[in-house]
Design a protein around this motif. Structure first.
Motif, mmCIF file in Angstrom:
data_model
loop_
_atom_site.group_PDB
_atom_site.id
_atom_site.type_symbol
_atom_site.label_atom_id
_atom_site.label_comp_id
_atom_site.label_asym_id
_atom_site.label_seq_id
_atom_site.Cartn_x
_atom_site.Cartn_y
_atom_site.Cartn_z
ATOM 1 N N THR A 67 3.772 8.874 -3.672
ATOM 2 C CA THR A 67 3.635 10.325 -3.845
ATOM 3 C C THR A 67 3.622 10.690 -5.323
ATOM 4 N N LEU A 70 0.343 9.782 -7.002
ATOM 5 C CA LEU A 70 -0.747 10.681 -6.639
ATOM 6 C C LEU A 70 -0.619 12.061 -7.278
ATOM 7 N N GLU A 71 0.596 12.536 -7.431
ATOM 8 C CA GLU A 71 0.774 13.958 -7.726
ATOM 9 C C GLU A 71 1.127 14.282 -9.169
ATOM 10 N N ALA A 154 0.509 1.019 -7.296
ATOM 11 C CA ALA A 154 0.034 1.381 -5.955
ATOM 12 C C ALA A 154 -0.429 0.144 -5.200
ATOM 13 N N LEU A 177 -1.218 8.935 2.746
ATOM 14 C CA LEU A 177 -1.087 8.450 1.371
ATOM 15 C C LEU A 177 -2.154 7.407 1.051
ATOM 16 N N ARG A 180 -5.547 9.187 0.588
ATOM 17 C CA ARG A 180 -5.601 9.890 -0.693
ATOM 18 C C ARG A 180 -5.746 8.917 -1.854
ATOM 19 N N CYS A 181 -5.074 7.784 -1.765
ATOM 20 C CA CYS A 181 -5.180 6.799 -2.847
ATOM 21 C C CYS A 181 -6.579 6.199 -2.914
ATOM 22 N N GLU A 184 -8.704 8.726 -4.642
ATOM 23 C CA GLU A 184 -8.401 8.771 -6.075
ATOM 24 C C GLU A 184 -8.642 7.430 -6.760
#
Length: 240
Positions: A67, A70-71, A154, A177, A180-181, A184
């Motif tokens: 998290t 990502l953020e 990651a 997650l 999203r990874c 990205e």
């Protein structure tokens, strides 16, 4: 008449125009988000990560680590792109490896330590042109280390999760997650592999979204990987 050496190429003369930044908390080079990650995730030390038990505490840690990666916007700086052919990326990686050997944890990476490493490189009997570029523009190399370390961390988290004999149990939180990874492009390959290992409707749906191309959410090569994972899931389904 003396012979002149070869003309320097565009990479050797390129000025990345990255100024040295200062952390308000000290001589630190890397963002606080990386420095504050729990061990051994912070250093992406696979030899230690692979031995971690998948307890509730460690799984919660892994979820928090992903998290943060990502953020936190500090982990996605705008790194100048070297001119073609881009060989400088490899020399940056060489310097990053040297940084990791002398300062293995993000909280240990300081500008004074980086400057000492630069002096050690300059003291070598021979430096190639792109190595000289690194010591002249070490700030650019260190800026590139931030997303590189983010990707490595990651990568280690997803690989560790995939070792579980029943990774599908992570689906309620790991599917989102992982998807999203991949979008990205952070630890994308093992994230796709984890989605395939988890299976189940949520993971399949994520892989289907990621596999769309052109115009899908993922980079072309990551969409290809998602398509391959879907194919493998389909093959497994028809083999039983």
């Amino acid at each position: 008449m003396s012979e002149s050496g070869p003309e320097p190429n565009a990479e050797e003369t390129w000025d990345p125009q990255v100024a040295r930044w200062r952390d308000p908390e000290g001589d630190y080079v890397l963002p606080r988000a990386l420095r504050s990650l729990p061990q051994p995730w912070d250093a992406s030390d696979w030899r230690r990560v692979v031995k971690l038990p998948r307890t509730g505490e460690r799984l919660a840690e892994a979820r928090r680590v992903l998290t943060v990666l990502l953020e936190d916007p500090a982990l996605a700086p705008q790194v100048p792109q070297p001119p073609s052919p881009g060989l400088l990326w490899h020399v940056w990686e060489e310097f990053h490896q040297a940084v990791g050997e002398t300062m293995p944890r993000p909280s240990q990476v300081t500008w004074s330590g980086v400057d000492e490493l630069v002096r050690a490189w300059r003291a070598r009997s021979q430096l190639y042109p792109l190595q000289r570029h690194v010591v002249r523009h070490v700030e650019a190399a260190m800026l590139a280390m931030i997303p590189s370390l983010r990707d490595d961390i990651a990568d280690s988290v997803f690989r560790w999760l995939a070792l579980d004999p029943a990774p599908g149990r992570f689906a309620p939180w790991a599917v989102d997650l992982a998807e999203r990874c991949v979008i990205e492009d952070i630890g994308a390959d093992p994230a796709v592999e984890l989605l395939g290992a988890m299976g189940g409707p949520e993971a399949r749906a994520a892989l289907e979204r990621l596999s769309v191309k052109p115009g899908g959410p993922a980079r072309w090569e990551n969409a290809d990987a998602a398509q391959s994972a879907l194919f493998d899931l389909g093959s497994e389904g028809t083999s039983h």
